[in-house]
Design a protein around this motif. Structure first.
Motif, PDB file in Angstrom:
ATOM      1  N   LEU A 180       0.811  -1.218   0.000  1.00  0.00           N
ATOM      2  CA  LEU A 180       0.000   0.000   0.000  1.00  0.00           C
ATOM      3  C   LEU A 180       0.844   1.269   0.000  1.00  0.00           C
ATOM      4  CD1 LEU A 180      -2.776  -1.001   2.589  1.00  0.00           C
ATOM      5  CD2 LEU A 180      -2.997  -0.886   0.095  1.00  0.00           C
ATOM      6  N   GLY A 181       2.157   1.109   0.190  1.00  0.00           N
ATOM      7  CA  GLY A 181       3.049   2.270   0.195  1.00  0.00           C
ATOM      8  C   GLY A 181       2.928   3.122   1.452  1.00  0.00           C
ATOM      9  N   ILE A 182       2.607   2.503   2.585  1.00  0.00           N
ATOM     10  CA  ILE A 182       2.500   3.233   3.850  1.00  0.00           C
ATOM     11  C   ILE A 182       3.529   2.683   4.832  1.00  0.00           C
ATOM     12  CG2 ILE A 182       0.085   3.895   3.575  1.00  0.00           C
ATOM     13  CD1 ILE A 182      -0.748   1.490   5.119  1.00  0.00           C
ATOM     14  N   SER A 183       3.579   3.242   6.031  1.00  0.00           N
ATOM     15  CA  SER A 183       4.611   2.896   7.005  1.00  0.00           C
ATOM     16  C   SER A 183       4.532   1.430   7.420  1.00  0.00           C
ATOM     17  CB  SER A 183       4.473   3.789   8.245  1.00  0.00           C
ATOM     18  OG  SER A 183       5.373   3.374   9.261  1.00  0.00           O
ATOM     19  N   THR A 184       5.585   0.690   7.121  1.00  0.00           N
ATOM     20  CA  THR A 184       5.635  -0.723   7.505  1.00  0.00           C
ATOM     21  C   THR A 184       5.831  -0.868   9.012  1.00  0.00           C
ATOM     22  OG1 THR A 184       8.002  -0.726   6.970  1.00  0.00           O
ATOM     23  CG2 THR A 184       6.489  -1.487   5.263  1.00  0.00           C
TER      24      THR A 184
END
Length: 257
Positions: free
Chosen positions: A181-185
């Protein structure tokens, strides 16, 4: 409410009753924060080399393990509480029944975790199962998934009976969803850990162990019906915080530039 023989003894002082728990906490902290103490107790270890001729090595330091510390405190408590050997035997027998019931499930959950983690090691170049599941969920659920991340962690704890096993089993999955999703892992894995911690309230092992401790065996269903309410509340609030952190505050991974 039923009470067994172990819970109907002559009452002792609150301080005396708390001493074993205090000893466990103090010894655990000392063995983890003091390098000298850690090195000393870790020196008593059993090693196994070249297991099955496969070049695998294994070692265990029983005095450093939390279980070893618990056994040590049990022996101290035997003398501090001036117990009779019969009482110690009864206490060990009662606690062993709960431990065996909980430990039996681990025979299946630990191999499951190892299969999930190592499933990416294959000759066909397929993604590991957590990554494959993550890609599917990312495309199916979309950007709102952080709201459900704590619930997934809680579900893992309910199934596996442990916060730790839930994190071992699902952290890579949560990481993969965040990456897709391209968010903070890091934030996503944190949501997993928080949800798994909340799931401890409904983990069958914990409910059975707690019920046995306070003399409420055979009432686990009633306990679950009550603990599931704060678990859902906890996960919903954390899920909302996750959405706010991801999309309104724009939190990113700590090492990202």
């Amino acid at each position: 409410m039923k009470f067994d023989a172990m819970t109907s003894k002559i009452p002792m002082s609150l301080t005396k009753a708390w001493i074993p728990y205090i000893l466990v906490a103090v010894i655990l902290v000392i063995t983890r924060v003091s390098p000298d103490v850690k090195k000393f107790i870790s020196s008593f270890a059993f090693s196994y080399k070249n297991i099955l001729g496969e070049g695998l090595n294994f070692s265990i330091a029983p005095l450093y393990l939390p279980s070893g510390i618990l056994v040590f405190v049990v022996l101290l408590t035997y003398f501090l509480h001036k117990m009779e050997f019969k009482e110690l035997k009864e206490a060990i027998g009662e606690s062993s029944k709960v431990m065996i019931g909980a430990g039996f499930v681990l025979i299946f959950t630990v191999p499951l975790v190892r299969i999930l983690i190592n499933s990416g090691v294959n000759g066909s170049g397929f993604d590991s199962m957590p990554i494959a599941m993550a890609n599917f969920v990312a495309h199916s659920v979309g950007d709102i998934y952080p709201f459900f991340a704590p619930m997934v962690g809680a579900l893992g704890a309910f199934i596996a009976g442990s916060n730790t096993v839930s994190n071992m089993m699902l952290s890579q999955f949560q990481f993969g969803v965040a990456d897709a999703l391209g968010i903070s892992t890091a934030f996503m894995v944190a949501l997993q850990a928080v949800g798994a911690a909340a799931g401890n309230m409904i983990a069958i092992h914990n409910v059975v162990a707690a019920s046995a401790t306070v003399g409420l065996l055979d009432q686990e269903g009633e306990t679950l019906r009550k603990t599931v309410i704060p678990t859902i509340y906890y996960c919903v609030v954390v899920g909302i915080i996750g959405l706010i952190g991801m999309y309104f505050l724009g939190l990113t991974d700590p090492l990202m530039k």
